[in-house]
Design a protein around this motif. Structure first.
Motif, PDB file in Angstrom:
ATOM      1  N   PRO A   1       0.812  -1.229   0.000  1.00  0.00           N
ATOM      2  CA  PRO A   1       0.000   0.000   0.000  1.00  0.00           C
ATOM      3  C   PRO A   1       0.839   1.269   0.000  1.00  0.00           C
ATOM      4  CG  PRO A   1      -0.038  -1.044   2.158  1.00  0.00           C
ATOM      5  CD  PRO A   1       0.644  -2.007   1.239  1.00  0.00           C
ATOM      6  N   ASN A   2       2.109   1.164   0.297  1.00  0.00           N
ATOM      7  CA  ASN A   2       2.987   2.339   0.304  1.00  0.00           C
ATOM      8  C   ASN A   2       3.584   2.643  -1.069  1.00  0.00           C
ATOM      9  OD1 ASN A   2       2.723   2.815   3.144  1.00  0.00           O
ATOM     10  ND2 ASN A   2       4.094   1.057   3.484  1.00  0.00           N
ATOM     11  N   GLU A   3       3.372   1.747  -2.035  1.00  0.00           N
ATOM     12  CA  GLU A   3       3.814   2.006  -3.410  1.00  0.00           C
ATOM     13  C   GLU A   3       2.627   1.808  -4.348  1.00  0.00           C
ATOM     14  OE1 GLU A   3       7.271   0.823  -6.694  1.00  0.00           O
ATOM     15  OE2 GLU A   3       6.928  -0.463  -4.945  1.00  0.00           O
ATOM     16  N   GLN A   4       2.048   2.907  -4.783  1.00  0.00           N
ATOM     17  CA  GLN A   4       0.850   2.871  -5.614  1.00  0.00           C
ATOM     18  C   GLN A   4       1.161   3.476  -6.987  1.00  0.00           C
ATOM     19  OE1 GLN A   4      -2.423   1.955  -4.583  1.00  0.00           O
ATOM     20  NE2 GLN A   4      -1.960   1.524  -2.443  1.00  0.00           N
ATOM     21  N   LYS A   5       0.512   2.946  -8.019  1.00  0.00           N
ATOM     22  CA  LYS A   5       0.595   3.513  -9.364  1.00  0.00           C
ATOM     23  C   LYS A   5      -0.815   3.677  -9.923  1.00  0.00           C
ATOM     24  CE  LYS A   5       5.103   3.509  -9.690  1.00  0.00           C
ATOM     25  NZ  LYS A   5       5.879   4.782  -9.754  1.00  0.00           N
ATOM     26  N   TRP A   6      -0.988   4.754 -10.683  1.00  0.00           N
ATOM     27  CA  TRP A   6      -2.247   4.936 -11.388  1.00  0.00           C
ATOM     28  C   TRP A   6      -2.168   4.248 -12.749  1.00  0.00           C
ATOM     29  CZ3 TRP A   6      -6.925   6.956  -9.974  1.00  0.00           C
ATOM     30  CH2 TRP A   6      -6.977   7.534  -8.704  1.00  0.00           C
ATOM     31  N   VAL A   7      -3.259   3.607 -13.106  1.00  0.00           N
ATOM     32  CA  VAL A   7      -3.345   2.855 -14.356  1.00  0.00           C
ATOM     33  C   VAL A   7      -4.410   3.513 -15.236  1.00  0.00           C
ATOM     34  CG1 VAL A   7      -3.724   0.592 -15.410  1.00  0.00           C
ATOM     35  CG2 VAL A   7      -2.809   0.753 -13.069  1.00  0.00           C
TER      36      VAL A   7
ATOM     37  N   LEU B   1      -1.290   2.408 -19.558  1.00  0.00           N
ATOM     38  CA  LEU B   1      -0.181   3.239 -19.110  1.00  0.00           C
ATOM     39  C   LEU B   1      -0.118   3.205 -17.594  1.00  0.00           C
ATOM     40  CD1 LEU B   1      -0.909   6.440 -21.254  1.00  0.00           C
ATOM     41  CD2 LEU B   1       1.001   4.872 -21.624  1.00  0.00           C
ATOM     42  N   LEU B   2       1.072   3.377 -17.042  1.00  0.00           N
ATOM     43  CA  LEU B   2       1.250   3.558 -15.609  1.00  0.00           C
ATOM     44  C   LEU B   2       1.790   4.957 -15.362  1.00  0.00           C
ATOM     45  CD1 LEU B   2       2.934   0.167 -14.596  1.00  0.00           C
ATOM     46  CD2 LEU B   2       0.500   0.755 -14.589  1.00  0.00           C
ATOM     47  N   GLY B   3       1.370   5.554 -14.245  1.00  0.00           N
ATOM     48  CA  GLY B   3       1.858   6.890 -13.945  1.00  0.00           C
ATOM     49  C   GLY B   3       1.422   7.386 -12.586  1.00  0.00           C
ATOM     50  N   ARG B   4       1.514   8.723 -12.406  1.00  0.00           N
ATOM     51  CA  ARG B   4       1.136   9.394 -11.162  1.00  0.00           C
ATOM     52  C   ARG B   4      -0.046  10.321 -11.445  1.00  0.00           C
ATOM     53  NH1 ARG B   4       6.385  10.761 -11.798  1.00  0.00           N
ATOM     54  NH2 ARG B   4       5.843  12.982 -11.833  1.00  0.00           N
ATOM     55  N   PHE B   5      -0.896  10.479 -10.428  1.00  0.00           N
ATOM     56  CA  PHE B   5      -2.030  11.394 -10.548  1.00  0.00           C
ATOM     57  C   PHE B   5      -2.209  12.113  -9.222  1.00  0.00           C
ATOM     58  CE2 PHE B   5      -6.773  12.049 -10.415  1.00  0.00           C
ATOM     59  CZ  PHE B   5      -6.784  13.104 -11.321  1.00  0.00           C
ATOM     60  N   ASP B   6      -2.251  13.451  -9.278  1.00  0.00           N
ATOM     61  CA  ASP B   6      -2.353  14.252  -8.055  1.00  0.00           C
ATOM     62  C   ASP B   6      -3.704  14.944  -7.921  1.00  0.00           C
ATOM     63  OD1 ASP B   6      -2.278  16.239  -9.958  1.00  0.00           O
ATOM     64  OD2 ASP B   6      -0.387  17.139  -9.279  1.00  0.00           O
ATOM     65  N   GLY B   7      -4.688  14.480  -8.664  1.00  0.00           N
ATOM     66  CA  GLY B   7      -6.002  15.108  -8.627  1.00  0.00           C
ATOM     67  C   GLY B   7      -6.214  16.130  -9.718  1.00  0.00           C
ATOM     68  N   ARG B   8      -5.120  16.555 -10.370  1.00  0.00           N
ATOM     69  CA  ARG B   8      -5.221  17.515 -11.476  1.00  0.00           C
ATOM     70  C   ARG B   8      -4.444  17.057 -12.707  1.00  0.00           C
ATOM     71  NH1 ARG B   8      -7.621  22.112 -10.744  1.00  0.00           N
ATOM     72  NH2 ARG B   8      -6.612  22.946 -12.623  1.00  0.00           N
ATOM     73  N   HIS B   9      -3.263  16.488 -12.490  1.00  0.00           N
ATOM     74  CA  HIS B   9      -2.397  16.115 -13.599  1.00  0.00           C
ATOM     75  C   HIS B   9      -2.063  14.625 -13.542  1.00  0.00           C
ATOM     76  CE1 HIS B   9      -1.541  20.453 -12.898  1.00  0.00           C
ATOM     77  NE2 HIS B   9      -1.588  20.497 -14.229  1.00  0.00           N
ATOM     78  N   PHE B  10      -2.158  13.984 -14.692  1.00  0.00           N
ATOM     79  CA  PHE B  10      -1.662  12.614 -14.825  1.00  0.00           C
ATOM     80  C   PHE B  10      -0.305  12.674 -15.511  1.00  0.00           C
ATOM     81  CE2 PHE B  10      -0.995   8.734 -17.305  1.00  0.00           C
ATOM     82  CZ  PHE B  10      -1.086   7.777 -16.298  1.00  0.00           C
ATOM     83  N   THR B  11       0.697  12.074 -14.896  1.00  0.00           N
ATOM     84  CA  THR B  11       2.055  12.054 -15.437  1.00  0.00           C
ATOM     85  C   THR B  11       2.403  10.625 -15.821  1.00  0.00           C
ATOM     86  OG1 THR B  11       2.688  13.892 -13.988  1.00  0.00           O
ATOM     87  CG2 THR B  11       4.471  12.609 -15.003  1.00  0.00           C
ATOM     88  N   THR B  12       2.647  10.409 -17.101  1.00  0.00           N
ATOM     89  CA  THR B  12       2.966   9.068 -17.596  1.00  0.00           C
ATOM     90  C   THR B  12       4.374   8.669 -17.199  1.00  0.00           C
ATOM     91  OG1 THR B  12       1.493   9.397 -19.486  1.00  0.00           O
ATOM     92  CG2 THR B  12       3.109   7.632 -19.655  1.00  0.00           C
ATOM     93  N   GLU B  13       4.522   7.435 -16.721  1.00  0.00           N
ATOM     94  CA  GLU B  13       5.831   6.929 -16.305  1.00  0.00           C
ATOM     95  C   GLU B  13       6.311   5.746 -17.141  1.00  0.00           C
ATOM     96  OE1 GLU B  13       5.927   8.050 -11.568  1.00  0.00           O
ATOM     97  OE2 GLU B  13       5.150   6.084 -12.145  1.00  0.00           O
TER      98      GLU B  13
END
Length: 744
Positions: free
Chosen positions: A488-494, A503-515
């Protein structure tokens, strides 16, 4: 020429079995001869001879017909609005925008289909795909203070208005929101989820990028098996082009500037030999507005050198280039050559027929004088051309053999405008059939990159666009967060694309960043429009995915259903040597339908030894673990009633029903799992690292299972075969099947 090598053995067997099955079912469905009825004799609902028994399919209600087309009862496509509410799983799906189909389950295995939830109307047209949520805290204000509303998001058929329907009675009745639309923005397929850190809702929508650009291109059309935009052209200018299809599905387009190529699914390609049309599609839905100078057809793919020679010869003949000694046209395999000099002209200067001196001397004619193209003298230097002005065409006998999958189409043509799709010429069937077409097609349109857009809302009714664009994305989006290796301490957005890639990446509620680059979600031919259950109970935080097993003309013509849904799979993120991978694996609830089970442990297999020879049936869950370090065979092959799953031990590749994927051993072991239903084979490698979803018919002349190594022995660590029971036997909340185990 017919190339039988295009079909893997299982496909050839499938066609044989299908033909035999069709004959048998035709006998079973003999129409009544009494004067009162001509309706075919119906088999019991859900127990029809070819209906899948543990995959969801749509039922008929008031309209019984065989092989129902889209929009009709018995058809199902995109998964929509999967949600969990009050102890029930809700499955929604498209009946091709005419209605949202609806089924409920208490265990994700046994489903009960309800009447469609809602459907098309006069104000917004059809109800296209979208997602669904349970508004637990009644942020929308649509609830009654007692029951949380269920909301379904859908797009109108104008691809502009995003709307909602809601239910206050556990999905049994639905109301379209009186103030629809809640968002006006192109295109479609809104999917919505709750973003806990900001206490807000997020919508992901398939839509256009901000800027557009014109596209004018040509390529190959095989009817739902296409490579339209291989090379560009300029409206009003002459184009000399050659399109070649090869036995392996490679398709190329060549003009004097260069060659471009793509890949088709050659298993789908099965050319019809009903007619050849010049200047229009066989159903006249696409017509040429332009000129044709010459057409050549070869019943084989020319080599690169021959293609260059043919194009150079045509350019020289028609005065585009000056060549002292132009090459001769290749003649080997030439089955059609049309030059305006061989056209017959009526008294109005229109072409009544166009004749070829090659082969069987086919003739292409038009009995209706109003639909005849013009014969234009000295239109290209001193030479005449044939001019098509839309809805004009010539037609006649085909020149390529039915089922041919390798040929060359060459034309010297000019298209005069930049409007829509226009066919230069084609061989085709008279009705739309996947893979039956071979067309040199030109397209012209304004294009914007297909992207996903994000919006946010506090109340599900008012939406604001976020400053995020997810590029190279098409239709039916899904977006969610998963832990890596269960941490649970390492999460990725799909972000999942319409075809299941992700795609996998980060999402902060406004921006999705592709990783990561886009990765394959499934390697099969029949996997599209996926969706996951977004609000699983806190006691069961799995992410469970379903997919439409899309196969336009692949389903039986003698059954009252069309299309099916994949078996539910749990999605997980796993860190592998190649990086983080999203794995798909059948949910454990499949054990609810286990019947007899057979287990084989520490079992070496040699050629000629088949430990599965005594197993008969039609529904299976097969699990095999191989120790590659103790195996010296080149391949190990599972034969499943005419379908083949094989593992190449030397290359580390798994193949299932003709679809292949890389599958390297893990610690010397390879795990293969296969789910077998009446119309499908779903294969999983290494506990979901690889997923292959295919439609597959069973060959009942091969009743037993078989496993065999090739050129050596295979060492099986463990092999388990579970026979499966039908999900349609008893209600899901009462069903407890017997389970008998046999160990060998």
């Amino acid at each position: 020429m017919i190339r039988f090598m295009k079909c893997p053995p299982n496909i050839a067997l499938h066609h044989l079995a299908l033909c035999l099955g069709a004959m048998i079912c035709a006998l079973l469905s003999v129409t009544r001869t009494d004067a009162d009825s001509t309706e075919p004799v119906r088999e019991p609902l859900y127990h029809e001879s070819l209906r899948p028994q543990f995959h969801f399919t749509a039922r008929y209600w008031d309209e019984y017909q065989l092989h129902p087309p889209n929009h009709h009862e018995g058809w199902i496509n995109d998964l929509n609005g999967l949600m969990v509410h009050d102890g029930e799983y809700h499955l929604f799906a498209q009946r091709w925008w005419s209605a949202w189909l609806h089924a409920v389950s208490t265990d994700l295995i046994h489903w009960r289909e309800l009447r469609p939830a809602f459907g098309k109307d006069e104000e917004y047209g059809g109800t296209q795909s979208g997602g669904g949520v349970v508004d637990i805290h009644n942020t929308s204000g649509l609830g009654d203070g007692i029951t949380p509303p269920m909301l379904a998001f859908w797009s109108s058929t104008d691809n502009l208005n995003q709307c909602i329907s809601y239910s206050l009675d556990r999905g049994r009745s639905w109301t379209k929101y009186k103030s629809n639309p809640v968002l006006v923005h192109p295109y479609r397929d809104p999917n919505v989820f709750w973003y806990e850190p900001d206490q807000k809702w997020i919508m992901i929508l398939y839509g256009p990028a901000d800027q557009s650009q014109p596209v004018t291109a040509y390529g190959f059309n095989g009817e739902n098996n296409d490579a339209h935009e291989l090379r560009t052209f300029t409206p009003g200018e002459w184009t000399c082009s050659a399109v070649r299809l090869f036995e392996n599905g490679r398709v190329t387009a060549t003009d004097p500037s260069d060659t471009s190529e793509s890949q088709l699914d050659i298993v789908k390609q099965h050319l019809s030999s009903e007619a050849l049309f010049i200047g229009a599609k066989s159903d006249q839905s696409e017509s040429l507005r332009g000129d044709v100078a010459e057409i050549l057809v070869y019943d084989r793919p020319l080599s690169d050198e021959e293609t260059d020679a043919a194009i150079t010869a045509l350019q020289s003949k028609w005065g585009f280039i000056a060549t002292p000694q132009p090459p001769d046209l290749p003649t080997d395999g030439l089955v059609l050559q049309l030059d305006p000099q061989s056209a017959a002209i009526d008294e109005e200067g229109r072409v009544s027929s166009w004749n070829s001196p090659i082969g069987q001397s086919p003739q292409y004619s038009q009995p209706d004088s109003a639909k005849r193209p013009k014969f234009v003298e000295a239109a290209l230097g001193s030479r005449p051309v044939i001019r098509f002005e839309g809805r004009q065409f010539l037609s006649g006998k085909p020149v390529l053999t039915a089922g041919d999958d390798s040929f060359t189409l060459i034309a010297l043509w000019r298209r005069n405008d930049a409007n829509g799709s226009q066919v230069v010429f084609e061989q085709n069937s008279m009705t739309r059939q996947t893979g039956a077409r071979a067309a040199l097609l030109s397209v012209s349109h304004q294009t914007t990159e297909n992207v996903y857009l994000l919006f946010s809302s506090k109340n599900l009714l008012d939406w604001q666009k976020l400053d995020t664009v997810i590029p190279d994305s098409f239709e039916c989006p899904d977006m969610f967060e998963l832990p890596v290796n269960g941490d649970p301490n390492e999460q990725k957005w799909v972000v999942v694309d319409g075809n299941g890639d992700y795609l996998l990446g980060r999402f902060d509620g406004r921006h999705f960043t592709t990783e990561t680059p886009k990765q394959k979600g499934d390697y099969g031919r029949n996997f599209y429009a996926t969706m996951t259950f977004a609000n699983m109970p806190t006691t069961d935080p799995r992410r469970v995915q379903l997919a439409w097993m899309r196969g336009w003309d692949d389903y039986p013509k003698n059954m009252p259903f069309n299309q099916q849904v994949s078996f539910p799979c749990e999605l997980t993120l796993r860190r592998l040597p190649s990086g983080i991978v999203m794995c798909r694996y059948p949910i454990t609830e499949i054990e609810k339908i286990y019947g007899e089970s057979y287990r084989f442990d520490a079992h070496p297999i040699t050629p000629g030894h088949n430990p599965l020879s005594a197993l008969h049936g039609e529904l299976f869950d097969i699990q095999v673990t191989l120790d590659i370090t103790k195996s010296d065979c080149t391949e190990i092959v599972l034969n499943i009633k005419g379908n083949t799953v094989r593992y190449d031990t030397q290359r580390g590749i798994i193949e299932s029903c003709g679809s292949s994927a890389p599958l390297p051993p893990r610690n010397g072991l390879v795990d293969i799992r296969v789910l077998v239903d009446r119309l499908s084979v779903e294969t999983f490698g290494n506990h979901g690292e690889v997923s292959i979803t295919n439609i597959a018919y069973q060959d009942n002349t091969q009743p037993h299972l078989a496993i065999r190594p090739i050129s050596g022995k295979a060492h099986i660590v463990t092999m388990t075969v579970h026979k499966l029971n039908s999900i349609w036997n008893q209600p899901s909340d009462k069903y407890a099947p017997p389970h008998h185990a046999h160990t060998f």
